[in-house]
Write an enzyme that holds these catalytic residues in place. Structure first.
Site, PDB file in Angstrom:
ATOM      1  N   ASP A  23      -4.478   4.107  -2.465  1.00  0.00           N
ATOM      2  CA  ASP A  23      -5.659   4.441  -1.665  1.00  0.00           C
ATOM      3  C   ASP A  23      -6.147   5.839  -2.002  1.00  0.00           C
ATOM      4  OD1 ASP A  23      -6.115   2.141   0.216  1.00  0.00           O
ATOM      5  OD2 ASP A  23      -4.024   2.566   0.690  1.00  0.00           O
ATOM      6  N   HIS A  57      -0.701  -0.810  -4.590  1.00  0.00           N
ATOM      7  CA  HIS A  57      -2.044  -0.475  -4.120  1.00  0.00           C
ATOM      8  C   HIS A  57      -2.115   1.012  -3.815  1.00  0.00           C
ATOM      9  CE1 HIS A  57      -5.967  -1.550  -2.437  1.00  0.00           C
ATOM     10  NE2 HIS A  57      -5.718  -0.669  -1.479  1.00  0.00           N
ATOM     11  N   ASP A  73      -7.359  -6.108   2.943  1.00  0.00           N
ATOM     12  CA  ASP A  73      -6.629  -4.856   3.158  1.00  0.00           C
ATOM     13  C   ASP A  73      -6.871  -4.370   4.579  1.00  0.00           C
ATOM     14  OD1 ASP A  73      -5.472  -2.353   3.113  1.00  0.00           O
ATOM     15  OD2 ASP A  73      -6.777  -1.522   1.565  1.00  0.00           O
ATOM     16  N   GLY A  92      -4.285   4.198   7.664  1.00  0.00           N
ATOM     17  CA  GLY A  92      -3.380   3.062   7.736  1.00  0.00           C
ATOM     18  C   GLY A  92      -3.001   2.743   9.173  1.00  0.00           C
ATOM     19  N   GLY A  93      -2.360   1.589   9.359  1.00  0.00           N
ATOM     20  CA  GLY A  93      -1.807   1.228  10.665  1.00  0.00           C
ATOM     21  C   GLY A  93      -2.795   0.678  11.667  1.00  0.00           C
ATOM     22  N   MET A 142     -12.175   5.032  -2.011  1.00  0.00           N
ATOM     23  CA  MET A 142     -13.026   5.237  -0.837  1.00  0.00           C
ATOM     24  C   MET A 142     -13.663   6.616  -0.996  1.00  0.00           C
ATOM     25  SD  MET A 142     -10.325   3.590   1.837  1.00  0.00           S
ATOM     26  CE  MET A 142      -8.961   3.666   0.668  1.00  0.00           C
ATOM     27  N   HIS A 151      -7.988   1.760  -5.084  1.00  0.00           N
ATOM     28  CA  HIS A 151      -9.117   1.521  -4.178  1.00  0.00           C
ATOM     29  C   HIS A 151      -9.743   2.873  -3.856  1.00  0.00           C
ATOM     30  CE1 HIS A 151     -10.415   0.373   0.202  1.00  0.00           C
ATOM     31  NE2 HIS A 151     -11.453   0.485  -0.610  1.00  0.00           N
ATOM     32  N   SER A 172       0.839  -1.190   0.000  1.00  0.00           N
ATOM     33  CA  SER A 172       0.000   0.000   0.000  1.00  0.00           C
ATOM     34  C   SER A 172       0.876   1.244   0.000  1.00  0.00           C
ATOM     35  CB  SER A 172      -0.904   0.015   1.233  1.00  0.00           C
ATOM     36  OG  SER A 172      -1.605   1.238   1.301  1.00  0.00           O
ATOM     37  N   MET A 210     -12.445  -5.436   3.335  1.00  0.00           N
ATOM     38  CA  MET A 210     -11.691  -4.593   4.266  1.00  0.00           C
ATOM     39  C   MET A 210     -11.582  -5.293   5.617  1.00  0.00           C
ATOM     40  SD  MET A 210     -10.578  -1.941   2.703  1.00  0.00           S
ATOM     41  CE  MET A 210      -9.972  -1.048   4.149  1.00  0.00           C
ATOM     42  N   GLY A 246      -9.991   4.206   5.815  1.00  0.00           N
ATOM     43  CA  GLY A 246      -9.754   5.620   6.068  1.00  0.00           C
ATOM     44  C   GLY A 246      -8.354   5.951   6.547  1.00  0.00           C
ATOM     45  N   MET A 275      -8.960   8.554  -1.174  1.00  0.00           N
ATOM     46  CA  MET A 275      -9.959   8.916  -0.172  1.00  0.00           C
ATOM     47  C   MET A 275     -10.396  10.363  -0.393  1.00  0.00           C
ATOM     48  SD  MET A 275      -8.087   7.316   3.200  1.00  0.00           S
ATOM     49  CE  MET A 275      -7.052   5.861   3.066  1.00  0.00           C
TER      50      MET A 275
END
Length: 225
Positions: A36, A34, A176, A149-150, A69, A67, A9, A142, A147, A38
């Site tokens: 992300d 990947h 993910d 990471g971590g 979102m 991806h 990611s 998911m 929204g 958002m």
């Protein structure tokens, strides 16, 4: 049998050096990158858009696994197609009224359509999209709330992966959120073959070893199952 695909990611990368980070991940054995996306509305965080995908595409021929979102994925199809996105995965929660149109438009722009669902969304909501005449070609389960990471991996989401794999043996199933050496085996044994991993790869002293470990886990699980 579906192939293992390890997708670091890029949200966990050094954004100031995105092209070199992408090259480093591919050199370490990544299959996909990947991305992300958002919008600050569907999820509280705000990340990248089509201009960043377009900029990165100039530096790599890698599969860019996007991806989205976002609250209105339809608005993103044309710009992401032009930018060079490879896969376009939208959320079922944001597309209950127009998913058939979404899938058709995604394919018409040369991208591979996928559908994602949040941890609390019933898996049955994606079945019509996979079984449609023009189907979603990947399901992203998911394993954290989307929204940020971590976050910590949610093992209860594996029931969805098992249900999908039993129902669709040849489907690409992506997971993910919180994936790494301590959680890969449970995801692989449930039937996931596309593995997104952020901090566990980028935070590792030897990212190539982590990528290799995850690939081996998927391959071993496939032999057993």
């Amino acid at each position: 049998m579906v192939k293992p695909k390890i997708a670091p990611s890029m949200l966990s990368s050094d954004f100031a050096n995105l092209a070199s980070e992408a090259e480093r991940m591919l050199h370490c054995g990544a299959d996909w990158l990947h991305m992300d996306i958002m919008d600050g509305h569907f999820v509280p965080n705000l990340t990248i858009g089509a201009p960043v995908i377009e900029s990165l595409r100039k530096h790599t021929s890698a599969y860019l696994d996007c991806h989205l979102m976002v609250s209105n994925p339809l608005d993103y199809i044309e710009p992401f197609g032009k930018a060079g996105a490879s896969g376009f995965t939208f959320h079922v929660e944001a597309s209950k009224d127009n998913w058939q149109e979404l899938i058709q438009k995604i394919k018409s722009k040369g991208m591979r359509p996928g559908v994602a669902l949040k941890p609390k969304t019933p898996i049955e909501e994606v079945y019509p999209l996979v079984e449609n005449e023009t189907p979603a070609e990947m399901v992203l389960v998911m394993t954290v709330e989307p929204g940020f990471g971590g976050q910590k991996f949610m093992p209860e989401t594996m029931d969805k992966v098992r249900a999908l794999r039993q129902k669709y043996p040849s489907l690409d199933i992506e997971v993910d959120g919180g994936l790494g050496p301590s959680t890969i085996d449970i995801a692989a044994s449930a039937g996931a073959n596309c593995i997104v991993a952020g901090s566990s790869v980028f935070g590792a002293s030897e990212p190539a070893q982590v990528i290799s470990l995850m690939r081996n886990s998927v391959e071993e699980a496939q032999k057993i199952n």
